[in-house]
Design an enzyme around this catalytic site. Structure first.
Site, PDB file in Angstrom:
ATOM      1  N   GLU A   1      12.581  -9.691   1.654  1.00  0.00           N
ATOM      2  CA  GLU A   1      11.889  -8.485   2.126  1.00  0.00           C
ATOM      3  C   GLU A   1      12.740  -7.254   1.802  1.00  0.00           C
ATOM      4  OE1 GLU A   1      11.250  -8.547   6.365  1.00  0.00           O
ATOM      5  OE2 GLU A   1      10.626  -6.443   6.424  1.00  0.00           O
TER       6      GLU A   1
ATOM      7  N   HIS B   1      12.816  -2.725   1.727  1.00  0.00           N
ATOM      8  CA  HIS B   1      12.226  -1.420   2.043  1.00  0.00           C
ATOM      9  C   HIS B   1      13.132  -0.329   1.504  1.00  0.00           C
ATOM     10  CE1 HIS B   1       9.416  -3.336   4.753  1.00  0.00           C
ATOM     11  NE2 HIS B   1      10.429  -4.039   5.221  1.00  0.00           N
TER      12      HIS B   1
ATOM     13  N   ARG C   1      13.609   4.276  12.216  1.00  0.00           N
ATOM     14  CA  ARG C   1      12.393   5.103  12.220  1.00  0.00           C
ATOM     15  C   ARG C   1      11.540   4.810  13.465  1.00  0.00           C
ATOM     16  NH1 ARG C   1       9.567   4.775   6.590  1.00  0.00           N
ATOM     17  NH2 ARG C   1       8.482   6.571   7.495  1.00  0.00           N
TER      18      ARG C   1
ATOM     19  N   ALA D   1       3.337  -0.877   4.705  1.00  0.00           N
ATOM     20  CA  ALA D   1       2.818  -0.907   6.080  1.00  0.00           C
ATOM     21  C   ALA D   1       2.358  -2.308   6.509  1.00  0.00           C
ATOM     22  CB  ALA D   1       1.685   0.091   6.228  1.00  0.00           C
TER      23      ALA D   1
ATOM     24  N   TYR E   1      11.250   8.844   1.241  1.00  0.00           N
ATOM     25  CA  TYR E   1      11.224   7.803   0.204  1.00  0.00           C
ATOM     26  C   TYR E   1      11.870   8.208  -1.121  1.00  0.00           C
ATOM     27  CZ  TYR E   1       7.967   5.679   3.486  1.00  0.00           C
ATOM     28  OH  TYR E   1       7.410   5.139   4.604  1.00  0.00           O
TER      29      TYR E   1
ATOM     30  N   ASN F   1       8.138  -5.671  -1.146  1.00  0.00           N
ATOM     31  CA  ASN F   1       8.043  -4.499  -0.275  1.00  0.00           C
ATOM     32  C   ASN F   1       6.584  -4.439   0.174  1.00  0.00           C
ATOM     33  OD1 ASN F   1       7.994  -2.138   1.111  1.00  0.00           O
ATOM     34  ND2 ASN F   1       8.957  -0.873  -0.473  1.00  0.00           N
TER      35      ASN F   1
ATOM     36  N   ARG G   1       5.051  11.096  -2.372  1.00  0.00           N
ATOM     37  CA  ARG G   1       4.785  10.737  -0.980  1.00  0.00           C
ATOM     38  C   ARG G   1       6.047  10.925  -0.123  1.00  0.00           C
ATOM     39  NH1 ARG G   1       4.797   4.528   1.150  1.00  0.00           N
ATOM     40  NH2 ARG G   1       4.109   5.013   3.253  1.00  0.00           N
TER      41      ARG G   1
ATOM     42  N   PRO H   1       0.782  -1.225   0.000  1.00  0.00           N
ATOM     43  CA  PRO H   1       0.000   0.000   0.000  1.00  0.00           C
ATOM     44  C   PRO H   1       0.824   1.291   0.000  1.00  0.00           C
ATOM     45  CG  PRO H   1      -0.095  -1.083   2.140  1.00  0.00           C
ATOM     46  CD  PRO H   1       0.547  -2.047   1.192  1.00  0.00           C
ATOM     47  N   ASN H   2       0.303   2.239  -0.738  1.00  0.00           N
ATOM     48  CA  ASN H   2       0.844   3.611  -0.841  1.00  0.00           C
ATOM     49  C   ASN H   2       2.125   3.719  -1.671  1.00  0.00           C
ATOM     50  OD1 ASN H   2      -1.221   4.810   0.848  1.00  0.00           O
ATOM     51  ND2 ASN H   2      -0.244   3.704   2.522  1.00  0.00           N
TER      52      ASN H   2
HETATM   53  C1  DQA Z   1       8.368   1.022   3.549  1.00  0.00           C
HETATM   54  C2  DQA Z   1       8.515   1.178   5.076  1.00  0.00           C
HETATM   55  C3  DQA Z   1       7.184   0.929   5.763  1.00  0.00           C
HETATM   56  O1  DQA Z   1       7.344   1.099   7.163  1.00  0.00           O
HETATM   57  C4  DQA Z   1       6.154   1.926   5.278  1.00  0.00           C
HETATM   58  O2  DQA Z   1       4.899   1.643   5.859  1.00  0.00           O
HETATM   59  C5  DQA Z   1       6.058   1.991   3.799  1.00  0.00           C
HETATM   60  C6  DQA Z   1       7.277   1.921   3.010  1.00  0.00           C
HETATM   61  C7  DQA Z   1       9.682   1.373   2.826  1.00  0.00           C
HETATM   62  O3  DQA Z   1       9.816   0.952   1.654  1.00  0.00           O
HETATM   63  O4  DQA Z   1      10.545   2.060   3.362  1.00  0.00           O
HETATM   64  O5  DQA Z   1       4.976   2.210   3.249  1.00  0.00           O
HETATM   65  O6  DQA Z   1       8.070  -0.335   3.269  1.00  0.00           O
END
Ligand code: DQA
Length: 148
Positions: A97, A99, A106, A76, A22, A73, A17, A9-10
């Site tokens: 995994e 990110h 963080r 959240a 990011y 990725n 964003r 998501p997002n």
């Molecule tokens: C994320 C880190 C997550 O904590 C966050 O909710 C994201 C992006 C990252 O790529 O840094 O949406 O996965």
């Protein structure tokens, strides 16, 4: 060598964003970078994004028999989703995994990953380059598993 990149998501909002966290690259920019590197490594990649947890679960399930490895990725959902964790454990497709940000530097709620225990490993903190590192790691795992 088929590698499935799944984005949670997002991540469709990358570029606009929280760019200080990011970066300015969009998900399409990142996909283009990964495709460039994948061409050189002779890897076939597929890139998908969803804001819906169940859709990500369905894609993980479909990866069995169709992908050698998943680079995920989960955004959240990393910190909340038992469903994603169970899907990864159920299908047994090796998963890495990734990110963009260093989740450990963080907020505390980002320090816990529910998917980490069922993944091969975690790459975080390198911005868009985390995706390229994910690809490199994926190719290394696949090639090593096919070399006697
Ligand atoms: C994320 C880190 C997550 O904590 C966050 O909710 C994201 C992006 C990252 O790529 O840094 O949406 O996965």
């Amino acid at each position: 060598m088929k590698i499935l990149f799944l984005n949670g998501p997002n991540l469709n909002l990358l570029g606009q964003r929280e760019p200080d966290v990011y970066g300015r690259a969009t998900l399409a920019d990142i996909e283009a970078q990964v495709r460039d590197r994948a061409r050189a490594l002779k890897a076939d990649i597929e890139f998908r994004q969803s804001n819906v947890e169940g859709e990500l679960v369905a894609w993980i399930q479909q990866a069995k028999g169709t992908a050698d490895l998943i680079v995920l990725n989960a955004a959240a959902y990393t910190h909340t989703s038992i469903a994603l964790r169970d899907a990864i454990a159920a299908v047994g497709v090796p998963t890495i995994e990734i990110h963009l940000s260093n989740v450990h530097a963080r907020e505390e709620f980002r320090h816990k990953s529910l998917i980490a225990p069922v993944c091969l490993g975690q790459i975080c903190g390198f911005g868009a380059y985390s995706y390229v590192l994910g690809l490199e790691a994926a190719v290394n795992v696949i090639v090593s598993s096919k070399t006697p």
